[in-house]
Design a protein around this motif. Structure first.
Motif, mmCIF file in Angstrom:
data_model
loop_
_atom_site.group_PDB
_atom_site.id
_atom_site.type_symbol
_atom_site.label_atom_id
_atom_site.label_comp_id
_atom_site.label_asym_id
_atom_site.label_seq_id
_atom_site.Cartn_x
_atom_site.Cartn_y
_atom_site.Cartn_z
ATOM 1 N N GLN A 15 0.818 -1.243 -0.107
ATOM 2 C CA GLN A 15 0.120 -0.069 0.002
ATOM 3 C C GLN A 15 0.846 1.256 0.093
ATOM 4 N N THR A 16 0.670 2.147 -0.799
ATOM 5 C CA THR A 16 1.177 3.455 -0.720
ATOM 6 C C THR A 16 0.210 4.601 -0.876
ATOM 7 N N PRO A 17 0.538 5.812 -0.311
ATOM 8 C CA PRO A 17 1.664 5.965 0.661
ATOM 9 C C PRO A 17 1.507 5.125 2.180
ATOM 10 N N ARG A 18 2.437 5.221 2.846
ATOM 11 C CA ARG A 18 2.259 4.655 4.167
ATOM 12 C C ARG A 18 1.528 5.724 4.836
ATOM 13 N N TYR A 19 1.884 6.917 4.789
ATOM 14 C CA TYR A 19 1.364 7.970 5.757
ATOM 15 C C TYR A 19 0.947 9.127 4.779
ATOM 16 N N LEU A 20 -0.044 9.915 5.045
ATOM 17 C CA LEU A 20 -0.566 11.004 4.459
ATOM 18 C C LEU A 20 -1.381 11.971 5.296
ATOM 19 N N LEU A 24 -5.512 6.567 -2.732
ATOM 20 C CA LEU A 24 -4.572 5.814 -1.944
ATOM 21 C C LEU A 24 -4.379 4.414 -2.963
ATOM 22 N N SER A 25 -3.238 3.926 -3.090
ATOM 23 C CA SER A 25 -2.977 2.756 -3.820
ATOM 24 C C SER A 25 -2.686 1.484 -3.267
ATOM 25 N N CYS A 26 -3.142 0.333 -3.944
ATOM 26 C CA CYS A 26 -3.027 -0.975 -3.306
ATOM 27 C C CYS A 26 -2.518 -1.852 -4.316
ATOM 28 N N SER A 27 -1.322 -2.552 -4.252
ATOM 29 C CA SER A 27 -0.888 -3.439 -5.221
ATOM 30 C C SER A 27 -1.220 -4.970 -4.426
ATOM 31 N N PRO A 28 -1.907 -5.829 -4.997
ATOM 32 C CA PRO A 28 -2.062 -6.996 -4.530
ATOM 33 C C PRO A 28 -0.980 -8.129 -4.627
ATOM 34 N N ILE A 29 -1.297 -9.044 -4.112
ATOM 35 C CA ILE A 29 -0.279 -10.330 -4.256
ATOM 36 C C ILE A 29 -0.321 -10.804 -5.858
ATOM 37 N N SER A 30 0.629 -11.170 -6.437
ATOM 38 C CA SER A 30 0.727 -11.651 -7.843
ATOM 39 C C SER A 30 -0.331 -12.763 -7.877
ATOM 40 N N GLY A 31 -1.224 -12.671 -8.791
ATOM 41 C CA GLY A 31 -2.187 -13.718 -9.097
ATOM 42 C C GLY A 31 -3.424 -13.491 -8.476
ATOM 43 N N GLU A 73 -13.073 15.089 5.338
ATOM 44 C CA GLU A 73 -13.519 15.522 6.501
ATOM 45 C C GLU A 73 -12.785 15.265 7.496
ATOM 46 N N LEU A 74 -12.839 15.796 8.754
ATOM 47 C CA LEU A 74 -11.861 15.314 9.906
ATOM 48 C C LEU A 74 -12.067 13.822 10.413
ATOM 49 N N GLY A 75 -13.299 13.465 10.111
ATOM 50 C CA GLY A 75 -13.536 12.167 10.681
ATOM 51 C C GLY A 75 -13.032 11.202 9.743
ATOM 52 N N ASP A 76 -12.445 11.588 8.577
ATOM 53 C CA ASP A 76 -12.008 10.537 7.835
ATOM 54 C C ASP A 76 -10.624 10.048 8.078
ATOM 55 N N SER A 77 -10.040 10.705 9.063
ATOM 56 C CA SER A 77 -8.857 10.236 9.693
ATOM 57 C C SER A 77 -8.748 8.648 10.115
ATOM 58 N N ALA A 78 -8.045 8.060 9.564
ATOM 59 C CA ALA A 78 -8.089 6.567 9.897
ATOM 60 C C ALA A 78 -6.682 5.821 9.294
ATOM 61 N N LEU A 79 -6.787 4.615 9.714
ATOM 62 C CA LEU A 79 -5.786 3.871 9.027
ATOM 63 C C LEU A 79 -6.828 2.944 7.910
ATOM 64 N N TYR A 80 -6.086 3.053 6.677
ATOM 65 C CA TYR A 80 -6.848 2.338 5.476
ATOM 66 C C TYR A 80 -6.187 1.318 5.244
ATOM 67 N N LEU A 81 -6.915 0.168 5.079
ATOM 68 C CA LEU A 81 -6.071 -1.093 4.892
ATOM 69 C C LEU A 81 -6.795 -2.002 3.710
ATOM 70 N N PHE A 121 -5.037 -11.638 2.557
ATOM 71 C CA PHE A 121 -3.719 -11.061 3.157
ATOM 72 C C PHE A 121 -3.937 -9.342 3.148
ATOM 73 N N PHE A 122 -3.582 -8.964 4.095
ATOM 74 C CA PHE A 122 -3.628 -7.448 4.534
ATOM 75 C C PHE A 122 -2.330 -6.819 4.201
ATOM 76 N N GLY A 123 -2.343 -5.653 3.585
ATOM 77 C CA GLY A 123 -1.304 -4.818 3.564
ATOM 78 C C GLY A 123 -0.870 -4.018 4.778
ATOM 79 N N GLN A 124 0.027 -3.227 4.795
ATOM 80 C CA GLN A 124 0.246 -2.423 5.902
ATOM 81 C C GLN A 124 -0.448 -1.307 6.356
ATOM 82 N N GLY A 125 -1.292 -0.753 5.262
ATOM 83 C CA GLY A 125 -2.145 0.272 5.653
ATOM 84 C C GLY A 125 -1.396 1.715 5.266
ATOM 85 N N THR A 126 -2.389 2.645 4.843
ATOM 86 C CA THR A 126 -2.139 3.936 4.813
ATOM 87 C C THR A 126 -2.732 4.882 6.033
#
Lengths: 116, 112
Positions: A6-11, A21-28, A82-90, A106-111
């Motif tokens: 997942q990119t970026p890690r922090y925003l 936000l971007s997410c690259s899954p496991i190949s396949g 919005e302020l309430g959108d502050s969160a970890l996005y997985l 399988f989860f990513g580390q999150g943004t």
């Protein structure tokens, strides 16, 4: 093999802006699902994409949208932050859709998104 | 609607057993269990499908009672590595379009 990336890690964004936000899954893996994690609500399902089609959607406003590309990479967009959108996005990837089948995700580390 | 997990938190000594429960008000098709350590991504533990099955992996097992819409996760002879937050995710029967609905998590702390 590489895990879910997942990119970026922090925003940090300002209220009213939009973010992608971007997410690259496991190949396949052809399924990508997105989640919002906050201390108060825990893990909340946003949506799932399988083979470039949105398969299901959680209870979030239309400001939250996503898409999946032919290489299975997925993006999530949040408009008019919005302020309430502050969160970890997985995001999580799986071979098959996460619902309806006996499928491990399988989860990513999150943004970590902070809206100020 | 989110499934309800209980307890919210539990502190155990190494070697003790723990049970984490997950209850839903809706008919369930499947229950997914994940563990998340602080600062890390959730990690898959197991999935249980309707039919009242039980599953086990090492010293972690789970049951699913579809009539009661409940699932329980059992951790026997807990190890320090079991510490973390446990989430159940549920898929309701006929509700594939809703995706997975997760509980708020159970915080498990294992002390030496």
């Amino acid at each position: 093999k590489a895990g879910v990336t997942q990119t970026p890690r922090y925003l940090i964004k300002t209220r009213g802006q939009q973010v992608t936000l971007s997410c690259s899954p496991i190949s396949g893996h052809r399924s990508v699902s997105w989640y919002q994690q906050t201390p108060g609500q825990g893990l909340q399902f946003l949506f799932e994409y399988f083979s470039e089609t949105q398969r299901n959607k959680g209870n979030f406003p239309g400001r939250f949208s996503g898409r999946q590309f032919s290489n299975s990479r997925s993006e999530m967009n949040v408009s008019t932050l919005e302020l309430g959108d502050s969160a970890l996005y997985l995001c999580a990837s799986s071979l098959a859709p996460i619902t309806g089948l006996n499928t491990e995700a399988f989860f990513g580390q999150g943004t970590r998104l902070t809206v100020v | 609607q989110q499934p309800v997990q209980s307890p919210q938190a539990v502190i155990l000594r190494e070697g003790e057993d723990a049970v984490i429960n997950c209850s839903s008000s809706k008919a369930l098709y499947s229950v997914h269990w994940y563990r998340q350590k602080h600062g890390e991504a959730p990690v898959f533990l197991m999935i249980l499908l309707k039919g009242g099955e039980q599953k086990g992996h090492d010293k972690i097992s789970a049951s699913f009672n579809e009539k009661k819409q409940q699932s329980s996760l059992y951790l026997t002879a807990s190890q320090l590595s079991y510490s973390g937050t446990y989430f159940c995710g549920t898929e309701r029967t006929g509700g594939g379009a809703d995706g997975l609905t997760f509980g708020k998590g159970t915080h498990l702390i294992i002390q030496p």
